[in-house]
Design an enzyme around this catalytic site. Structure first.
Site: not given
Length: 659
Positions: A156, A318
């Protein structure tokens, strides 16, 4: 733009199913239970080592792969593949203590302390060298490991830093972009407020200053920060590829809510194609904090991911199995939500469904983040649904490699969204992302499958293209070619206004004036809650423009000030372009005008995936509380039963029909 890569995780049998796995948080005896329950749930891949830097590299010059070796061997023996991460998203305290210059500095000039994750400066040589070494050592050790399915670089990416190292790197980046100090002064219009630079040392990051900073500087800083993170990703990916060229390399991009901090389209050259794959994280915004319902949010995240992949398959890396402890608390998912959501992601191109995380953590900042195996254990609704979803995905193995059939596109330009947020805007409410999500949701409710794509890409395959807010546009050439070729283009207000340096084009609406055949006299923002009434009975909000037809048909006008045209249409070549001078409160009447009427009951999601050999699969998800019927025939892969137009899809259920 397309990068065909239809088998993105070739070593995984069927669709990918699993989540982040953090066995380092648990004693060894728990690992065997994890593997047993993973096999019971149908898990075939897990992401490991994402935040385990301290375990592999516990101190300067110290390397210990004992635990990671055991984890990888355990997975291999269980027939479970690994998405092996480089762990570089979270330097341990020893590293920050040894290299304090790697701790990030915020816009106020304050250096942040260690104690969390992502605490690094992307521009610090010590950090750059450390992450490249980590990636290289891991790749050299595990390249041939039987558990290895793909590589996961960092995690991320989003961190920026305003330190002196960043300032030096920014100046070098600006010299490359603008060529000279004179070129920079011209691009940013520094004659305004006597901001003209006479030496490169005077150019600083957009740190907190006494007044409104230069918009051109702010926009270039955003570009520079995105490029700096891309350089980190490329360095690690290159180090991996030197040892493990046969395995896919990815990182988890973010498509949650209004996240647009990185220009993922610029990243696409390095995240798509052979041995690259687009993987994304998508977390739903609680419906009490959003005007977009969860099913439409899922569709937006999936369609955005597919757009980043150039239309090729992608992977949901995710999602949340249930609730989460962020955004002031997160309402729990209702029974069946995680199954419906996951199947919607797969319908829209994902090659599986993965979660953060496998087992809920007992401690740490995310101890209340939901997991496939929750704190309540295996005897829980969440885990029972996890097992049911695993069985569903196993039955869908044959769809792997198929692509989504899309009828329309919504234009997403990250740089334009950044420019629309630079200082000095006439309205703080003319943000890009909320409007894109609102238009996408309106199309979703009409059953229109929609890609989110860059306006510079090939648009010829779409029947409709929507540009709800394209504030920054250098040239209309690509849009014009699309329309002249037979497409229907719909452009929202406050579009085409500035060039790539955030300078206002002469004559409004700037770059699209000739394309639309409309002249905008002036902008007239509306106060919060105010509406502008049109003579066709519709209403606009947030924004109005005094606009006049030059070479366009006026379809609707404002009934009061500014009392000019509000909706225009111009036929051009074989197609047509529409222009709005306000943001419609209800997009339904406009979609009706365009002929985009719903052909399925509202709340029924129908999406088609197609193999290159012509085989098609219709995904149907019933988001309503009543049985629904639709015109389809074939074989439902989830139940094994035939499907006819008379078959009813039960409330809250899904079907995947091989046609």
């Amino acid at each position: 733009m397309a990068h065909p890569n239809n088998d993105i995780v070739p070593t995984v049998d069927g669709l990918a199913y699993g989540g982040d796995y953090n066995p380092e948080q648990w004693p060894r005896e728990v690992w065997d239970e994890d593997v047993r329950l993973m096999r019971e749930a149908g898990v075939n891949i897990v992401s490991v080592n994402i935040f385990a830097w301290a375990g592999v590299n516990p101190g300067p010059g110290e390397w210990d792969f004992t635990r990671l070796d055991a984890i990888m061997d355990l997975l291999a023996n269980a027939g479970i593949k690994a998405d092996l991460a480089t762990s570089t998203a979270s330097p341990p305290p020893w590293f920050s203590e040894r290299h304090p210059e790697t701790l990030p500095v915020n816009a106020e000039g304050v250096r942040l302390n260690s104690g969390a994750r992502a605490e690094y400066c992307p521009h610090a040589p010590a950090f750059q060298e450390a992450v490249t070494e980590m990636a290289s050592r891991l790749a050299a050790r595990y390249a041939g490991h039987p558990a290895l399915a793909m590589w996961h670089v960092g995690n991320e990416y989003y961190r920026s830093c305003f330190c002196d190292l960043a300032a030096d790197a920014f100046r070098a980046w600006l010299q490359d972009r603008h060529g000279s100090l004179a070129g920079l002064n011209d691009a940013w219009g520094t004659v305004f407020w006597s901001q003209t630079y006479s030496a490169w040392s005077q150019v600083l990051p957009p740190r907190i200053c006494a007044e409104t900073p230069n918009p051109g500087l702010v926009l270039d800083w955003q570009r520079f920060s995105s490029d700096a993170l891309l350089s980190l990703f490329r360095a690690e990916a290159g180090a991996i590829a030197a040892h493990s060229a046969d395995k896919p390399i990815t990182t988890n991009l973010m498509v949650t809510g209004d996240f647009s901090g990185i220009d993922y389209h610029r990243w696409s050259e390095y995240t798509t194609g052979p041995n690259r794959l687009v993987a994304t994280d998508h977390y739903l915004i609680p419906e009490h904090d959003s005007d977009i319902a969860w099913p439409a949010q899922v569709a937006f995240g999936a369609d955005a991911s597919r757009g980043l992949a150039g239309g090729s398959p992608w992977l949901l890396m995710e999602q949340a199995a249930n609730s989460s402890a962020w955004r002031r608390g997160y309402f729990a998912k209702k029974p069946g939500d995680q199954i419906r959501h996951s199947l919607s992601y797969v319908a829209r191109g994902s090659e599986g469904a993965m979660y953060f995380q496998w087992r809920a953590s007992r401690y740490g900042a995310e101890r209340y983040h939901s997991a496939m195996l929750p704190h309540g254990g295996a005897d829980s609704r969440v885990f029972r649904e996890v097992k049911q979803l695993g069985a569903h995905l196993k039955r869908l193995a044959e769809i792997k490699g198929s692509t989504v059939v899309s009828r329309a596109a919504v234009l997403l330009d990250f740089e334009s969204s950044w420019a629309a947020k630079t200082p000095g805007q006439p309205s703080a409410d003319m943000a890009t992302y909320p409007e894109l999500r609102r238009w996408h949701a309106a199309l979703w409710r009409r059953g229109v499958t929609t890609d989110l794509v860059n306006p510079a890409w090939d648009l010829s395959g779409y029947e409709y293209v929507f540009a709800p807010h394209l504030y920054l546009l250098d040239s209309d050439a690509n849009l014009r070619a699309y329309v002249e070729g037979g497409g229907t283009l719909v452009i929202g207000p406050y579009s085409g206004v500035v060039d790539r340096n955030d300078r206002v084009h002469p004559g409004l609406p700037g770059a699209i004036r000739d394309l639309t055949g409309v002249r905008v006299e002036e902008f007239m923002p509306l106060p919060e809650g105010a509406v502008a009434v049109l003579d066709d009975g519709t209403e606009g909000r947030t924004w109005t423009e005094a606009a006049h037809a030059l070479d366009a048909e006026v379809l609707a006008s404002f009934t009061e000030f500014p009392s000019t045209g509000a909706l225009f249409r111009r036929r051009l070549g074989a197609g047509e372009v529409w222009y709005l001078a306000t943001r419609p409160v209800d997009l339904g009447p406009l979609l009706d005008r365009l002929g985009l009427t719903a052909d399925v009951p509202e709340g029924i999601e129908l999406v088609r995936r197609r193999h290159e050999d012509g085989r098609t699969y219709l995904f149907a998800v019933n988001h309503t509380d009543a049985p629904q019927r639709f015109d389809a025939s074939g074989h439902d892969l989830l139940t094994g039963r035939p499907w006819t137009p008379a078959t009813a899809l039960a409330p809250g259920e899904a079907a995947v029909i091989r046609e």
